[in-house]
Write a protein that holds these residues in place. Structure first.
Motif, short mmCIF file in Angstrom:
data_model
loop_
_atom_site.label_atom_id
_atom_site.label_comp_id
_atom_site.label_asym_id
_atom_site.label_seq_id
_atom_site.Cartn_x
_atom_site.Cartn_y
_atom_site.Cartn_z
N GLU A 57 51.62 47.50 34.95
CA GLU A 57 50.95 46.42 35.78
C GLU A 57 50.85 47.13 37.06
OE1 GLU A 57 49.52 43.51 34.95
OE2 GLU A 57 49.96 44.19 32.76
N GLU A 58 49.91 46.56 38.11
CA GLU A 58 49.70 47.06 39.42
C GLU A 58 50.92 46.57 40.00
OE1 GLU A 58 47.57 49.07 40.50
OE2 GLU A 58 45.57 48.48 39.86
N ALA A 59 51.37 45.32 39.90
CA ALA A 59 52.50 44.87 40.53
C ALA A 59 53.63 45.74 40.32
CB ALA A 59 52.93 43.48 40.33
N ASP A 60 54.01 46.07 39.09
CA ASP A 60 55.09 47.10 38.65
C ASP A 60 55.02 48.41 39.45
OD1 ASP A 60 55.77 45.16 36.84
OD2 ASP A 60 55.16 46.54 34.96
N MET B 105 53.66 49.38 42.03
CA MET B 105 53.63 49.18 43.19
C MET B 105 55.22 49.04 43.86
SD MET B 105 50.13 48.27 45.10
CE MET B 105 50.08 46.40 44.69
N LEU B 106 55.79 47.94 43.27
CA LEU B 106 57.28 47.52 43.57
C LEU B 106 57.98 48.71 43.37
CD1 LEU B 106 57.49 44.19 41.53
CD2 LEU B 106 57.72 44.24 43.90
N PHE C 180 48.89 52.25 46.61
CA PHE C 180 48.77 50.99 47.42
C PHE C 180 47.46 50.29 47.90
CE2 PHE C 180 52.86 53.20 48.20
CZ PHE C 180 53.64 52.19 47.56
N ARG D 150 43.81 52.49 42.29
CA ARG D 150 44.97 52.94 42.62
C ARG D 150 45.72 53.66 41.50
NH1 ARG D 150 46.92 46.96 44.04
NH2 ARG D 150 45.12 46.53 43.09
#
Lengths: 351, 351, 351
Positions: free
Chosen positions: B215-218, B220-221, B234, B247
């Motif tokens: 996932e994008e959130a994963d 990037m975190l 990012f 990204r």
């Protein structure tokens, strides 16, 4: 229908001048919060990142990021102050006190400083001063904010209008320096930039260059971490029928993003001493890419300190718009539509 | 326009042979980082998961995952080494040293080992050796990587070409064993699999079976947690107009995913001793499902140790393609288009 | 094809009555897990949030949320018990024992209590009792669950049918109170609500009001944090061709969401003492907004304690449906299609 134990938050007529509100839930801040904060924003300031660097600056260990402490203190106020708010109108006179370390337990209490019913008779503005303290009852952050809150009962009488007078900025003599006398071995290479306090001049503008795209998961993780319960951030089932059709990002999330981005150009601005004022000029949503730039507003020496000094900054965040040309306001004082945050605050740098 | 304090990263002509670069930001690793790493990858190796298990293996407490230490050390190099890189070409000669424990503070320094301008005159390859140390200045990880970096000024003269000679693999005698003498009570049931060092043979191939969707959130975190500032990870606002329209996932995120998946079949490979080489053969994006398989390349005894041994492995990760038939290269040596990672490394197992 | 070291999980015929299964991977719980749990669910109960509050209740520091301990213990069982499960049918007789503190290392062991092959000859139901212990081998949570598991070999003979008899609820005299004698200074203002044990009556229903939308990143971070490897939560590449076309959210994630939402109306329900029963009545997916309501089923005094008491609750979670009218079952006993969770458990409140 409805259950008497369910809390619906306070409405405008529930606030009284001078009222003190003790907020739930005391919260022990830990290294886990610090790691999540890093994962959420990617901050690179050396002081909150490194115990070693903090010790070189005269602290026992790395304090948590100033804004992490702020968000935790702020989050606790939401169920009592702004659950029925339409808008978070502004912040003023915010000061950071004792540094917060992992293991500290923070609690928040607010006092109602002012009330002003709006002419429509449906809403009013509530001014509160919130103080966050640690387990020794020492102030860690203290600020005023004002919010526009709905009335439950439109027939409730308007309270006497009292609007507190608030300073444009926290005066340099009121700033609290969280460091003991620094041993003088400040390492600019490890800190990430050569520019010290004296290298910045009022009027100087700095583009922080990078942009970071917001995800729904990010801002909700952050806002839950702060135990902030404002509904507009979490409930797509309701928001899809709302004003924007989607969840709104907690304004403080944007402040933290902008602060992290500001490392590029302000690497030695190790902590925040004061929040002079702040406005969320537009809502942000998942999918927006946040950029930021800063202007130096003022440079102040700190009494009795020749090792550190204060810079007052304006950091402006935009969405989907790079900041190389410093977007802000037009000739009539209206914000560029890409601007989402206008944040006036004071940081500490080594001299 | 443009602000002189904004850092734009180094370009090819900014690097000089023998140059030492001290990277910002020192970083205290904590139990918070460990929890996030678990949440990001779901790793189940017992050594980094359990203080109790680590003590049974002769360590004072659970060390952090090898790749977490690597990513933190690596992340610090990005603003100086690869902010203007077009491609991360490879890794070699990576060795892990002192185990990293929560509370340790890591810093990174790099030395330029080689330079080679490309024929197009627009880019060049920079070889750096990076060393990550803890607060006692003990090496925790040490590796060479090479990246293709843009020139800022196309007229800058080409440096003398120097290409370091790098070993195919870290020799067994150069491996550092992070454990004291193990008390011999190694618990394969709690570790999650019966197979010890002697049960693996060169040429053996293992399908790690499961797939995990990014996932994008994963990613990037993760990448922010490592304070890695590479922009392509990012900024959707810029990347939507870029080569891929989206990204790109940090390559190291894929390594960590593959390592976590490799538990199924390699449960006793408790830590990584060396990174012999690695290539990101294709970019990965949010939405891709990552699978992995491994081949045992070599089995080495470790001098003076009859309790533990080393296995050299190749772990191959794919996207959107299960690995039961071990996809790799075709007859002409071209990678299967589903392959995203070809990672050659050495792990420690109990005998 | 296929690698003999790859673990494929147990099938129905691999289970035997009385069999003991030692699960991998021991796991040291840390402050990092606690912070992530807060970020994932936004819980506001004061006991797990504040060391100070916990000390005022007679504990040395804040214990972790009951359900965090449960999920970690449960996650370890998945690779052995439910990797080939079609459905997680229910929970019963769950008791919490020693509080879990950061630093504790948890391990899980299961015993097969019952087996029943289904008439189709393709699947069977496995009943297991799982016990989670800390590093001193003290029970932290102990529960029975039953799952429907596939047969690998359809010709494998059916085992003798044994179905354990399970209590409807854990009896009040079997509940373990994790607190020493509380010093009596319980602070309802800081806890977030005025209602103590005696203020709740059987039959009372409480709408928890808020809804939280699930993201893919959230539930996968959570499920990996618990080292739960059930494939349906992680692999979109496979699930897109599956029954629902998408990843299914771990049922325990919904329990934790409902428990966090229940703070609104049950702020003083500081920890869970027992899980009497639970059913995931519908799958949940990313994009669903979860709401919850509770009914008080029973109010029990606790032997020898006049400071705290137990409430047995039913908490019902729904998706995309507010709970002001307490959706549950229709006249024929069928669940409202919006209901995703029917959870019967016992909590501790101050008197």
């Amino acid at each position: 229908m409805g259950s008497p134990k369910t809390q619906h938050g306070n409405y405008f007529e529930d606030f009284h001048l001078g009222q003190t509100i003790i907020h739930a839930t005391p919260r022990t801040v830990t290294a886990g919060d610090v790691a999540l904060y890093t994962a959420l924003y990617g901050g690179r300031f050396a002081l909150p990142s490194s115990d070693l660097f903090a010790q070189q600056m005269g602290l026992p260990q790395a304090p948590v990021e100033s804004m992490l402490a702020f968000h935790i203190v702020f989050g606790k106020t939401v169920p009592d102050i702004s659950l029925n708010a339409i808008a978070n109108l502004g912040y003023a006179n915010g000061r950071f006190g004792q540094p917060v370390y992992p293991g500290d337990t923070l609690s928040s209490t607010s006092e109602v400083l002012g009330l002003r019913q709006n002419r429509d008779g449906k809403t009013g503005v509530v001014y509160v001063r919130t103080i966050g303290v640690n387990q020794r009852n020492e102030m860690v952050v203290d600020y005023v904010r004002w919010v526009m809150v709905r009335k439950r009962d439109l027939n409730a009488p308007a309270p006497e209008t009292v609007v507190p007078s608030l300073p444009d900025a926290v005066a340099a003599e009121d700033l609290l320096v969280p460091l003991g006398s620094a041993p003088g071995s400040y390492d600019t290479a490890r800190a990430g930039g050569p520019h010290r306090w004296g290298d910045y001049a009022p009027g100087e503008r700095i583009d922080h260059l990078d942009g970071i795209t917001i995800e729904e998961a990010d801002h909700m993780l952050a806002t839950r971490l702060y135990q902030n319960t404002a509904r507009v951030h979490f409930n797509q089932h309701v928001e899809q029928a709302g004003r924007f059709g989607r969840r709104i990002v907690y304004g403080g999330h944007i402040i933290s993003m902008a602060r992290a981005l500001s490392f590029n150009g302000l690497a030695n601005a190790q902590c925040i001493l004061a929040i002079n004022g702040g406005r969320h000029t537009n809502p942000s949503f998942a999918g927006d890419t946040i950029y930021a730039w800063s202007e130096v507003l003022e440079r102040s020496a700190l009494a009795g300190r020749d090792d550190v000094g204060a810079l007052r900054l304006r950091t402006v965040a935009t969405k989907d718009r790079p900041c190389h040309d410093f977007p802000y306001k037009d000739g009539e004082g209206n914000y560029d539509p890409a601007v989402v945050l206008d944040f006036d605050y004071t940081v500490l740098l080594p001299r």
